[in-house]
Motif scaffolding. Sequence first.
Motif, short mmCIF file in Angstrom:
data_model
loop_
_atom_site.label_atom_id
_atom_site.label_comp_id
_atom_site.label_asym_id
_atom_site.label_seq_id
_atom_site.Cartn_x
_atom_site.Cartn_y
_atom_site.Cartn_z
N PRO A 151 0.72 -1.36 0.13
CA PRO A 151 0.00 -0.12 0.01
C PRO A 151 0.89 1.27 -0.22
O PRO A 151 2.19 1.10 0.46
N PRO A 152 0.24 2.44 -0.68
CA PRO A 152 0.96 3.49 -0.54
C PRO A 152 1.61 4.26 0.75
O PRO A 152 2.55 5.04 0.78
N TYR A 153 1.01 3.72 1.85
CA TYR A 153 1.30 4.40 3.07
C TYR A 153 2.43 3.63 3.87
O TYR A 153 2.98 4.00 4.77
N ILE A 154 2.98 2.42 3.04
CA ILE A 154 4.27 1.80 3.55
C ILE A 154 5.39 2.19 2.49
O ILE A 154 5.17 2.10 1.43
N THR A 155 6.29 3.05 3.33
CA THR A 155 7.38 3.35 2.33
C THR A 155 8.97 2.57 2.68
O THR A 155 9.60 2.84 1.70
N ALA A 156 8.56 1.93 3.75
CA ALA A 156 9.88 1.23 3.96
C ALA A 156 10.00 -0.04 3.34
O ALA A 156 8.89 -0.79 2.70
N LYS A 157 11.18 -0.31 2.77
CA LYS A 157 11.41 -1.64 1.85
C LYS A 157 11.25 -2.84 2.52
O LYS A 157 11.54 -2.96 3.74
N LEU A 158 10.34 -4.08 1.81
CA LEU A 158 9.97 -5.18 2.25
C LEU A 158 11.33 -6.27 2.16
O LEU A 158 11.36 -6.26 1.13
N GLU A 159 11.94 -6.45 3.03
CA GLU A 159 13.18 -7.37 2.97
C GLU A 159 12.69 -8.85 2.49
O GLU A 159 13.52 -9.42 1.88
N ASP A 160 11.66 -9.25 2.92
CA ASP A 160 11.13 -10.69 2.70
C ASP A 160 9.67 -10.64 1.92
O ASP A 160 8.89 -10.33 2.67
N LYS A 161 9.67 -11.13 0.93
CA LYS A 161 8.45 -10.97 0.23
C LYS A 161 7.41 -11.93 1.10
O LYS A 161 6.04 -11.50 0.85
N GLU A 162 7.77 -13.04 1.68
CA GLU A 162 6.74 -13.64 2.16
C GLU A 162 6.14 -13.03 3.49
O GLU A 162 5.21 -13.63 3.87
N ARG A 163 6.56 -11.97 3.98
CA ARG A 163 5.95 -11.31 5.11
C ARG A 163 4.74 -10.37 4.75
O ARG A 163 4.11 -9.95 5.39
N TYR A 164 4.60 -10.42 3.43
CA TYR A 164 3.51 -9.86 3.04
C TYR A 164 2.40 -10.98 2.27
O TYR A 164 1.36 -10.59 1.53
N GLN A 165 2.53 -12.04 2.63
CA GLN A 165 1.77 -13.29 2.59
C GLN A 165 1.45 -13.97 3.67
O GLN A 165 2.22 -14.07 4.68
N THR A 166 0.16 -14.51 4.02
CA THR A 166 -0.14 -15.27 4.93
C THR A 166 0.43 -16.63 4.78
O THR A 166 0.82 -17.03 3.98
N VAL A 167 0.76 -17.41 5.96
CA VAL A 167 1.55 -18.68 6.11
C VAL A 167 0.50 -19.91 5.25
O VAL A 167 1.09 -20.62 4.98
N TYR A 168 -0.81 -19.38 5.06
CA TYR A 168 -1.63 -20.31 4.54
C TYR A 168 -2.05 -19.99 3.00
O TYR A 168 -2.79 -20.57 2.39
N SER A 169 -1.42 -19.03 2.34
CA SER A 169 -1.73 -18.60 1.13
C SER A 169 -1.62 -19.60 0.06
O SER A 169 -0.31 -20.42 0.16
#
Length: 341
Positions: A151-169
């Motif tokens: 989302p546009p309100y998150i400006t920090a870099k996401l180091e691990d793509k999986e942290r924007y996934q649920t563990v059951y996705s």
Amino acid sequence: MKTSDFYYDLPNELIAQTPIEPRDFSRLMVIDKSTGDVTHAHFYNIIDYLNEGDLLVINDSRVLPARLYGFSLTNGASMELLLLEQKENLVWETLVKPGKRAKVGAKFSFGDGLLTGEIIKVLDDGNRIIKFSCEKDFYSTLDEIGQMPLPPYITAKLEDKERYQTVYSKELGSSAAPTAGLHFTEELLDKIKKKGVNVASVTLHVGLGTFRPVKVDNITDHKMHSEHYYMPKETARLINETKANGKRVIAVGTTSCRTIESVASFYDKIDECEGYTDIFIYPGYEFKVLDGLITNFHLPESTLIMLVSAFAGYDNVMNAYKKAVDNKYRFFSFGDAMFIF
């Protein structure tokens, strides 16, 4: 009701920029909707509020690394593209920036040529239909060169793509994460199941409309975006069985909630089905199935805070949000959670 009724003041420093580690160490606000009472806990305590025979309904949609950066093969200009919805094999509805030069016939390259695309249609709302070409599998190519559509309100870099996934996705198709599920770990889910709580999945692919603000004064004038859903046969059976046994159906997230309530509204029963829903839930809506809701803290004046207010009561929610700000809860996608029952 007016859109402005759902405004609250949020300091920028409370917008979570990075996820908590471990996932279930986020904070949890527990709200009794019949009394408005608020309890402060942590997400790993959620098991204490679930009872044997309850049913958790999760959304198993998986986020596509749908943001692509490339350049025009015509003039070399840089461009950004967001995949919105697959129309057919290698043909997608997209959002293109900048859009002025993105006319029919324009061609683009991504990932040093690993993926190319050509605009074949411009839609009335400005979105583009693009037909892609790639030598390897499309989704593995996306995995290699695409970025998470944060989302546009998150400006920090996401180091691990999986942290924007649920563990059951597992079902690829979302443009944004069903964020209430981000708090669960596999270990916590195992403990919940061992307590006798059932867990079942639906699929609702979260679209770009999640980020679109409500721009009308009167909320009833707002038109919701449409999203694809699927209600599996086994999940439908478990929902019906849970209700028949007098136990609770608890949605993990507003997406699961909208799926369940859409099916109940469309068919007057819960059964296996799939389709598109643009259901808009706001105060005054009578819930047909839902007994509990796990959700994050949502943007002011958003359709999501309206849905939560419909379930928990407007005064209860606005009071809870004030307490969340006062107690410095973390807000939005990577923020803390609430459980309403």
